[in-house]
Structures are given as C-alpha cells and as structure tokens.
Design a protein around this motif. Structure first.
Motif, PDB file in Angstrom:
ATOM      1  N   LEU A   1      -3.813  -9.123  -4.576  1.00  0.00           N
ATOM      2  CA  LEU A   1      -4.249  -8.814  -3.155  1.00  0.00           C
ATOM      3  C   LEU A   1      -4.895  -7.633  -2.890  1.00  0.00           C
ATOM      4  O   LEU A   1      -6.020  -7.586  -2.169  1.00  0.00           O
ATOM      5  CB  LEU A   1      -2.814  -8.651  -2.210  1.00  0.00           C
ATOM      6  N   ALA A   2      -4.898  -6.526  -3.787  1.00  0.00           N
ATOM      7  CA  ALA A   2      -5.888  -5.741  -4.089  1.00  0.00           C
ATOM      8  C   ALA A   2      -7.297  -5.830  -4.480  1.00  0.00           C
ATOM      9  O   ALA A   2      -8.121  -5.441  -3.743  1.00  0.00           O
ATOM     10  CB  ALA A   2      -5.353  -4.585  -4.871  1.00  0.00           C
ATOM     11  N   GLY A   3      -6.944  -6.874  -5.214  1.00  0.00           N
ATOM     12  CA  GLY A   3      -8.366  -7.433  -5.985  1.00  0.00           C
ATOM     13  C   GLY A   3      -9.259  -8.004  -5.019  1.00  0.00           C
ATOM     14  O   GLY A   3     -10.437  -8.147  -4.721  1.00  0.00           O
ATOM     15  N   GLU A   4      -8.641  -8.773  -3.632  1.00  0.00           N
ATOM     16  CA  GLU A   4      -9.079  -9.664  -2.682  1.00  0.00           C
ATOM     17  C   GLU A   4      -9.565  -8.911  -1.594  1.00  0.00           C
ATOM     18  O   GLU A   4     -10.276  -9.045  -0.765  1.00  0.00           O
ATOM     19  CB  GLU A   4      -8.079 -10.632  -2.305  1.00  0.00           C
ATOM     20  N   GLY A   5      -9.185  -7.377  -1.655  1.00  0.00           N
ATOM     21  CA  GLY A   5      -9.350  -6.535  -0.397  1.00  0.00           C
ATOM     22  C   GLY A   5      -8.527  -6.301   0.682  1.00  0.00           C
ATOM     23  O   GLY A   5      -8.415  -5.536   1.671  1.00  0.00           O
ATOM     24  N   TYR A   6      -7.044  -7.237   0.503  1.00  0.00           N
ATOM     25  CA  TYR A   6      -6.304  -6.812   1.673  1.00  0.00           C
ATOM     26  C   TYR A   6      -5.390  -5.686   1.435  1.00  0.00           C
ATOM     27  O   TYR A   6      -4.961  -5.397   2.601  1.00  0.00           O
ATOM     28  CB  TYR A   6      -5.156  -8.209   1.355  1.00  0.00           C
ATOM     29  N   ILE A   7      -5.210  -5.274   0.392  1.00  0.00           N
ATOM     30  CA  ILE A   7      -4.406  -4.133   0.430  1.00  0.00           C
ATOM     31  C   ILE A   7      -5.181  -2.819  -0.452  1.00  0.00           C
ATOM     32  O   ILE A   7      -5.983  -3.218  -1.395  1.00  0.00           O
ATOM     33  CB  ILE A   7      -2.869  -4.163  -0.163  1.00  0.00           C
ATOM     34  N   ALA A   8      -4.644  -1.698  -0.529  1.00  0.00           N
ATOM     35  CA  ALA A   8      -5.019  -0.723  -1.391  1.00  0.00           C
ATOM     36  C   ALA A   8      -3.660  -0.105  -2.044  1.00  0.00           C
ATOM     37  O   ALA A   8      -2.925   0.245  -1.577  1.00  0.00           O
ATOM     38  CB  ALA A   8      -5.724   0.340  -0.601  1.00  0.00           C
ATOM     39  N   GLN A   9      -4.109  -0.006  -3.345  1.00  0.00           N
ATOM     40  CA  GLN A   9      -2.940   0.733  -4.059  1.00  0.00           C
ATOM     41  C   GLN A   9      -3.395   2.026  -4.434  1.00  0.00           C
ATOM     42  O   GLN A   9      -4.468   2.459  -5.014  1.00  0.00           O
ATOM     43  CB  GLN A   9      -2.909  -0.154  -5.618  1.00  0.00           C
ATOM     44  N   ARG A  10      -2.247   2.928  -4.249  1.00  0.00           N
ATOM     45  CA  ARG A  10      -2.550   4.335  -4.276  1.00  0.00           C
ATOM     46  C   ARG A  10      -1.778   4.823  -5.473  1.00  0.00           C
ATOM     47  O   ARG A  10      -0.407   4.683  -5.424  1.00  0.00           O
ATOM     48  CB  ARG A  10      -2.096   4.904  -2.862  1.00  0.00           C
TER      49      ARG A  10
END
Length: 236
Positions: free
Chosen positions: A54-63
């Motif tokens: 989902l991060a790769g698709e732009g839905y979420i950001a991993q911090r």
C-alpha cells in the motif's frame, strides 16, 4: 472451475484501499497494526507486506519507528495535486489512445456503465469507486513505467476529494456530473478511434470541469486567495 478464495492479504489490501478512498479512514490517520492483524487473522509479517504494498501504491506512508499512517492531504500535497493533475491526465489519455488493447476497452466501457449506474442510484461511494476505476483503466492503457506511479498517487487524492464532488445536492452540480459522464463517453470514443489529440483535449476539459468543485473542497467559503499563496497579513 470456481475462483480460489481471496487470501487474508488480498482482503486486507482491498479493504484498506476502499476505506482510504472513501475517507472511512481519514488522511493522516495512524494504522493500528495489532488491530489489523486481529481483524484479518494474520501475523505481523504478512501484514507488513500489505503495508509495504500500500505504501508503494501511495495509499499510506511508512514512518521510521512510528508505524504506518494514511497518506496525508496537506496544503503542499493539494497544491502539488493542482499543478500536476492537468499534465498527468493529458499524458495518460494520449498514451491510452495509442496503446489501448481490445480487452482494456471492454474494461473501460464496463467501468463507465458502473459509473452511470451509480449516478442514477445517487450512491456517492459507488460513484467515487467507479470513477476511480474508469481512470485507473486509462492508466493501464497508457502502460508507461514512469508515468503510472504519479498517476496512481494522483487518483488517490482525486477520489478522496471526489467524495465531496460526487455529493450532487444542487441542480447545477447534478448537471456537472452528467457532463462528466458524457466526457467519459467521449474519451472512450477517442481511445477507440486511436485519436490521441482528441483524448488529450478531453482530458483537459474533464479536469476543468471538476476543478471548481475541487477548489470548493480545498478553499473554505469566503477565502479567495489563490492556492499556494500566503495572505498579506499572514506574511507580515
């Protein structure tokens, strides 16, 4: 043969995408990994694979050291959205008219049927998802390694903003939605006839149609400063 049952990872991905697009999970919301593991019956390792996807698709950001959160909709992201959208939509539609396959055309027409059905039913969620699907198919048609990541990220915010746009309470807004559907039909025709110039022109018209509605979402009523500027009193 019957289709195999979706895996917990596939279900989690689909559920989270939908919830983010429909604003069921607000922009910037931290994601509770323990709660998601319980909800989808999976351990931390497969859930983190879902988060990476989902991060790769732009839905979420991993911090780092803070977990994942839903992609934010800050002033900067919305300003960048306004700057990039007309260029990206135009390029995608041009390439779609050049590269579309017969199966992709069938998929696009199916998405348009769903969009018109959702308009008739006045279902805001279905309108948003069908519109998102329509434009994602044009991205599949464009088939450009460099353009698609930006296009997909753009569509996430367009869908989230569209949750406001597709609430057609007034006669004027209902007519705007009808015009959007007519423009979809014209895009299909331009792609089907392999006319990239017409497709790009339609992309610009489609963006112009929705821009005013999007600005109403971004700018509070009574605040008429152009997006990206600082009011004089605030700058002093």
């Amino acid at each position: 043969m019957t289709e195999p049952a979706p895996t917990p990872k596939a279900i989690a991905c689909a559920d989270l995408r939908r919830a983010i697009l429909l604003l069921e999970i607000a922009p910037g919301t931290p994601l509770d990994e323990a709660g998601l593991c319980t909800r989808y019956g999976m351990s931390r390792t497969p859930l983190r694979e879902v988060m990476q996807q989902l991060a790769g698709e732009g839905y979420i950001a991993q911090r780092q050291n803070r977990g994942a959160q839903v992609s934010d909709m800050s002033h900067k992201t919305l300003r960048d959205f306004f700057l990039a959208a007309p260029m990206i939509y135009g390029a995608v539609l041009q390439l779609a008219a050049t590269n579309a396959t017969p199966q992709q055309l069938r998929d696009l027409k199916a998405a348009q049927r769903d969009f018109r059905a959702a308009l008739a039913a006045e279902d805001v969620a279905d309108r948003t998802l069908a519109n998102d699907r329509f434009h994602r198919v044009t991205g599949e048609m464009a088939d450009n390694l460099y353009l698609l990541p930006s296009f997909h990220r753009l569509l996430i915010d367009h869908a989230r903003i569209g949750m406001t746009f597709f609430r057609a309470h007034s006669e004027t807004r209902a007519e705007t939605l009808s015009e959007a559907a007519r423009q979809h039909d014209a895009m299909i025709a331009a792609i089907e006839t392999r006319d990239p110039t017409a497709a790009a022109t339609l992309a610009q018209a489609h963006w112009a149609l929705s821009r005013d509605e999007i600005e109403r979402f971004v700018m509070p009523q009574g605040l008429d400063a152009p997006l990206g500027t600082v009011p004089r009193t605030a700058a002093q």
